[in-house]
Write an enzyme that holds these catalytic residues in place. Structure first.
Site, PDB file in Angstrom:
ATOM      1  N   HIS A   1     -30.296  48.642  14.020  1.00  0.00           N
ATOM      2  CA  HIS A   1     -30.991  48.082  12.793  1.00  0.00           C
ATOM      3  C   HIS A   1     -31.705  46.640  13.309  1.00  0.00           C
ATOM      4  O   HIS A   1     -32.247  45.964  12.655  1.00  0.00           O
ATOM      5  CB  HIS A   1     -30.297  48.238  11.881  1.00  0.00           C
ATOM      6  CG  HIS A   1     -29.857  49.160  11.057  1.00  0.00           C
ATOM      7  ND1 HIS A   1     -31.000  49.655   9.828  1.00  0.00           N
ATOM      8  CD2 HIS A   1     -28.711  49.859  10.700  1.00  0.00           C
ATOM      9  CE1 HIS A   1     -30.413  50.762   9.646  1.00  0.00           C
ATOM     10  NE2 HIS A   1     -28.948  51.363  10.267  1.00  0.00           N
TER      11      HIS A   1
ATOM     12  N   LYS B   1     -34.432  39.167  -0.418  1.00  0.00           N
ATOM     13  CA  LYS B   1     -33.591  38.915   1.307  1.00  0.00           C
ATOM     14  C   LYS B   1     -32.646  38.153   1.655  1.00  0.00           C
ATOM     15  O   LYS B   1     -32.554  36.625   1.330  1.00  0.00           O
ATOM     16  CB  LYS B   1     -34.471  39.562   2.469  1.00  0.00           C
ATOM     17  CG  LYS B   1     -35.788  38.036   2.437  1.00  0.00           C
ATOM     18  CD  LYS B   1     -36.579  38.444   3.315  1.00  0.00           C
ATOM     19  CE  LYS B   1     -38.017  39.734   2.481  1.00  0.00           C
ATOM     20  NZ  LYS B   1     -37.467  41.333   2.873  1.00  0.00           N
ATOM     21  N   ARG B   2     -32.302  38.548   2.735  1.00  0.00           N
ATOM     22  CA  ARG B   2     -30.673  37.617   3.181  1.00  0.00           C
ATOM     23  C   ARG B   2     -31.559  36.573   3.721  1.00  0.00           C
ATOM     24  O   ARG B   2     -33.127  36.197   4.555  1.00  0.00           O
ATOM     25  CB  ARG B   2     -30.409  38.642   4.408  1.00  0.00           C
ATOM     26  CG  ARG B   2     -29.457  38.306   5.128  1.00  0.00           C
ATOM     27  CD  ARG B   2     -28.530  39.032   5.783  1.00  0.00           C
ATOM     28  NE  ARG B   2     -29.464  40.487   6.828  1.00  0.00           N
ATOM     29  CZ  ARG B   2     -29.595  39.755   7.806  1.00  0.00           C
ATOM     30  NH1 ARG B   2     -29.296  38.868   8.435  1.00  0.00           N
ATOM     31  NH2 ARG B   2     -30.588  40.522   8.664  1.00  0.00           N
TER      32      ARG B   2
ATOM     33  N   LYS C   1     -36.490  35.576   8.739  1.00  0.00           N
ATOM     34  CA  LYS C   1     -37.484  36.284   7.412  1.00  0.00           C
ATOM     35  C   LYS C   1     -38.626  35.311   7.141  1.00  0.00           C
ATOM     36  O   LYS C   1     -38.866  35.550   5.876  1.00  0.00           O
ATOM     37  CB  LYS C   1     -36.419  36.645   6.411  1.00  0.00           C
ATOM     38  CG  LYS C   1     -35.488  38.060   7.028  1.00  0.00           C
ATOM     39  CD  LYS C   1     -34.219  38.595   5.686  1.00  0.00           C
ATOM     40  CE  LYS C   1     -33.374  39.613   6.522  1.00  0.00           C
ATOM     41  NZ  LYS C   1     -34.415  40.756   6.477  1.00  0.00           N
TER      42      LYS C   1
ATOM     43  N   THR D   1     -36.328  47.530   3.319  1.00  0.00           N
ATOM     44  CA  THR D   1     -36.453  48.328   2.471  1.00  0.00           C
ATOM     45  C   THR D   1     -36.969  48.228   0.889  1.00  0.00           C
ATOM     46  O   THR D   1     -37.214  48.779   0.041  1.00  0.00           O
ATOM     47  CB  THR D   1     -34.504  49.055   2.519  1.00  0.00           C
ATOM     48  OG1 THR D   1     -34.030  48.395   1.982  1.00  0.00           O
ATOM     49  CG2 THR D   1     -34.666  50.062   3.343  1.00  0.00           C
TER      50      THR D   1
ATOM     51  N   LYS E   1     -39.104  49.146  -2.352  1.00  0.00           N
ATOM     52  CA  LYS E   1     -38.037  48.661  -3.817  1.00  0.00           C
ATOM     53  C   LYS E   1     -39.272  48.523  -4.376  1.00  0.00           C
ATOM     54  O   LYS E   1     -39.219  48.311  -5.681  1.00  0.00           O
ATOM     55  CB  LYS E   1     -37.020  48.635  -3.834  1.00  0.00           C
ATOM     56  CG  LYS E   1     -35.889  48.841  -3.274  1.00  0.00           C
ATOM     57  CD  LYS E   1     -34.708  48.205  -2.783  1.00  0.00           C
ATOM     58  CE  LYS E   1     -33.799  48.990  -1.889  1.00  0.00           C
ATOM     59  NZ  LYS E   1     -32.889  48.132  -1.365  1.00  0.00           N
TER      60      LYS E   1
END
Length: 817
Positions: free
Chosen positions: A360, A551-552, A557, A659, A663
């Site tokens: 991952h 998100k985290r 990110k 993901t 969504k």
């Protein structure tokens, strides 16, 4: 014991039957009547009534699995972010409306009840939610399987935002009990730590160990519109000795329970802070605890119907969700060789046929390693097994590579430089029959870069299975207004076959459908506005563009890229307040790891910027910034359906898949993103004209590094960006502590800007300008949103699991009567 046929009530699901079941469960299960019952009691009674209806399916599925002697999938994950169970179970059983009416007949509002159910605190981010989607799809497709993990008492933490800063508190999700789980005190296994090994005759024994019991808790995972179910089995740590009675009788009450508390710490928290040696050791204990209990459990289940291990590989598939469960490999070898006396060569051959591994991450620093000294102290037998595997493997590598010493050093399971460390991803690759990435780009980069040597040695071992999400949770459940509209147009079969959504493409210019689509989105925005106004005391305009990054919190990110654009937009509005600005609400949500100082500083920066922006009278409703606390599944179900814009802005080559991007697109949000992870495949599916792509590609990032990236030159050459960064540096947003964000400034400008935030800023700002231009055309935006929903067929976790079952696990669905 003698098997007898039990006589029990066959439960139907009419409104009257459900009402009676709830009443029975309130009296006999909860022990209250309608006069004394609290809302929490009604939820508990209703949940038990629903669970009763799942159990009949569960028993039938289990019986058929044994009768058909199926091959089972054992899916091992440190996280299962399953969210709330009540509504999901009602939808799976097809009794949502009946339950709502039954509760109304008892004077209870079901909508109010569902908000009382806590999220199961069994995960943190995408890894755990992916595992939960996979369990849903495995059950829906009838793939026989178990999810295995840890029953964390307090989750990772409950995030509170106090004065703009993240504050961690225990997540007491089990405080009111968990009606969905079945405790299995009869299913316990001893897990050993420490001690030493001795050679006895022809085998090795692990002796003088400390130990803890692993006790099972089972949760039914229902398939949608099928009688098939699966099981999530979670392990809870139990002390082998509850109380030191001698110490207690001497009045030393703390010492009397010290051993119990130390043993049971193993299953208290997800991801304990690993910035200390004690925290790292606890994490290692956690990982071994759950894989040891799991391997013992699957062997016990196999031996119930088989007397030898001759068919073991035909009946067992073990999947490792990232590197956390990789100790399952030496543990299964230990059990087969040392306990069940299977010859080493046969055991190793079997292991290589049953395991598969999903990677991952593309970042080498995120690949898990454990120092040899700690492993040798806690798991002395396992380090011996790992060294044995490595010796055989390196012999093969040497022969294959012509004794290439550099390649042997790179590919070894043990990193010999500095503190010797076991590379868990390398162990997973060597022991697995298949290794997969989770998007096309990720799988390409995985074999080209971080695992290139392995890919040359085992080219047939590597494959791709792009991630997916369950449409039952992420559209049917989270967006009733949108899913009911889709049902009226194309029927409800899309819940089982997401490719059905492609039929919506023909409606993107249908005026009546477009109006209904926009109204469904507006209802979702109003629902969110109502929630936010209660928790933030800020008024939000539902007609504004809702811009979402959930998100985290992590530097890769690039929440910082988003914040910089917010600051630039703020400055632009201040400079030209009379312009007709597109109103925008920028929302952030996500947790920072408790020991990750920079991520927590980013949250504080978002908080300080939001304070400044939201309280500036010149700005008004033209820009709002909000950080939504304690992001989890239920929060996601509320905010994702309301989004207009989906921020997927990681540096290209860092996000394995994502993901959240799926969504959000499934709920009609347009993506602004880099060509990273699954964004590339989403772009192909929805069309380049219905997505906002910007920034350097993965190859361009590599080229920029190679030619010498100088972020200070970018800073000095862009006046708007320079002003924003200077405001961060000089305390414009933090007058009480002007130096609070100096590390952020230096990280971006002077310390290399590792994640290329400044390099991509100009392209990001240009793409955001295009977003504004497109959003003004409401019907054109809606048409693009419909294209996004229609293009999501391939991103169902049902498709993902079908590929795993066919290409990796070689498992067939259960034959249902």
């Amino acid at each position: 014991m003698t098997a007898v046929d039990l006589e029990f009530d066959q439960l139907n699901s009419t409104v009257d039957a459900l009402r009676r079941s709830i009443s029975n469960r309130m009296m006999y299960g909860v022990g209250k009547d309608a006069v004394t019952a609290r809302p929490q009691d009604w939820l508990h009674a209703a949940a038990l009534a629903v669970r009763d209806r799942l159990v009949a399916r569960w028993m039938k599925t289990t019986r058929l699995q044994y009768e058909q002697d199926v091959k089972r999938v054992y899916y091992l994950s440190m996280e299962f972010l399953i969210g709330r169970t009540f509504t999901n179970a009602l939808l799976a059983l097809g009794i949502y409306d009946q339950m709502k009416e039954a509760l109304a007949g008892l004077g209870v509002d079901m909508e109010a009840l569902t908000d009382l159910e806590p999220d199961a605190a069994l995960g943190n981010g995408g890894l755990g939610r992916l595992a939960a989607c996979f369990l849903d799809s495995m059950a829906t497709l009838g793939i026989p399987g178990f999810g295995y993990g840890i029953r964390y008492e307090y989750g990772m933490f409950r995030q509170q935002i106090v004065n703009g800063e993240q504050v961690e508190a225990p997540d007491y999700w089990l405080r009111a009990g968990n009606p969905w789980e079945f405790p299995r005190p009869e299913v316990q296994y001893i897990v050993h730590f420490g001690g030493r090994t001795v050679q006895r005759n022809d085998h090795i024994e692990w002796i003088e160990t400390q130990h803890v019991n692993a006790m099972a808790y089972d949760t039914v995972i229902p398939g949608y519109a099928t009688s098939a179910t699966n099981t999530l089995r979670l392990w809870s740590a139990r002390a082998t000795e509850e109380l030191d009675l001698s110490a207690f009788n001497q009045g030393d009450y703390r010492r009397a329970v010290d051993a119990k508390n130390m043993s049971e710490n193993v299953s208290r928290l997800l991801y304990p802070d690993d910035s200390t040696s004690a925290g790292r050791e606890l994490r290692l204990r956690q990982e071994y605890f759950f894989v040891s209990a799991t391997m013992q459990d699957l062997i016990r289940r196999y031996l119930r119907t088989h007397s030898t291990f001759g068919r073991f590989t035909e009946k067992v598939a073990v999947h490792l969700n990232d590197t956390h469960p990789v100790l399952a490999i030496p543990e299964l070898l230990r059990l087969l060789v040392d306990v069940h006396r299977v010859p080493w060569d046969k055991a190793w051959k079997d292991v290589q046929q049953v395991f598969s591994y999903t990677n991952h991450t593309l970042m080498p620093e995120a690949l898990e390693t454990w120092d040899v000294e700690t492993l040798a102290r806690l798991l002395p037998r396992h380090i011996e097994i790992i060294f044995e595997i490595n010796a055989e493997f390196l012999k093969r590598v040497s022969e294959h590579s012509g004794h290439d010493v550099d390649m042997i050093r790179r590919i070894s399971l043990v990193d010999e430089y500095g503190q010797r460390r076991v590379r868990m991803a390398h162990l997973a690759i060597v022991a697995s029959q298949k290794v997969n990435g989770v998007s096309k780009l990720h799988s390409q980069l995985m074999t080209r870069d971080i695992f290139a040597d392995f890919a040359r040695m085992f080219p047939e071992r590597f494959t791709n299975v792009t991630n997916g999400v369950t449409p039952r949770r992420w559209l049917a459940q989270s967006s009733p207004s949108m899913s009911s509209l889709i049902d009226r147009q194309i029927g409800a079969h899309w819940r089982r076959d997401l490719f059905e959504l492609a039929k919506l493409r023909d409606l993107k210019h249908d005026a009546a459908f477009v109006d209904a689509f926009r109204e469904a989105k507006r209802q979702n925005k109003l629902r969110l506005v109502q929630h936010l106004s209660q928790h933030t005391k800020i008024a939000f305009d539902p007609n504004a563009l809702f811009d979402l990054q959930v998100k985290r919190i992590h530097e890769y990110k690039r929440q910082l890229l988003n914040v910089l654009h917010v600051i630039v937009r703020y400055n632009r509005i201040l400079a030209d307040p009379k312009r007709d600005w597109v109103p925008r609400v920028v929302m952030f949500a996500g947790k920072a790891a408790s020991a990750y100082r920079m991520a927590k500083t980013i949250i504080k920066l978002i908080g300080d910027v939001s304070d400044k922006v939201n309280n500036d009278p010149v700005i008004g409703d033209r820009l709002k910034v909000v950080f939504v606390p304690n992001y989890g599944v239920s929060v996601a179900e509320l905010i994702i359906p309301a989004a207009d814009l989906s921020e997927q802005i990681s540096m290209a080559g860092t996000e394995a898949s994502g993901t959240g991007n799926m969504k959000l697109a499934l709920n009609g949000a347009l993506t602004i993103g880099t060509l990273d992870g699954a964004n590339i495949e989403i772009c192909d599916a929805v069309g380049r004209e219905n997505i906002f792509i910007f920034g350097h590609t993965a190859d361009e990032v590599d080229d920029l590094r190679a030619t010498g990236y100088r972020p200070r030159q970018v800073y000095e050459g862009d006046a708007e960006l320079r002003l924003a960064l200077d405001q961060i540096r000089t305390g414009f947003f933090s007058p009480d502590d002007p130096l609070r964000f100096s590390d952020i400034f230096h990280t971006l400008v002077d310390w290399g800007d590792h994640y290329m935030v400044l390099a991509d800023f100009a392209a990001f700002a240009t793409a955001q300008d295009e977003v504004d231009r497109r959003f003004v055309d409401a019907r054109g935006w809606a048409a693009s949103a419909i294209e996004n929903v229609a293009g999501m067929g391939q991103f169902s976790s049902d498709r993902t699991i079908a590929e795993y079952a066919r290409d990796i696990w070689q498992v067939k669905p259960l034959e249902l009567e």
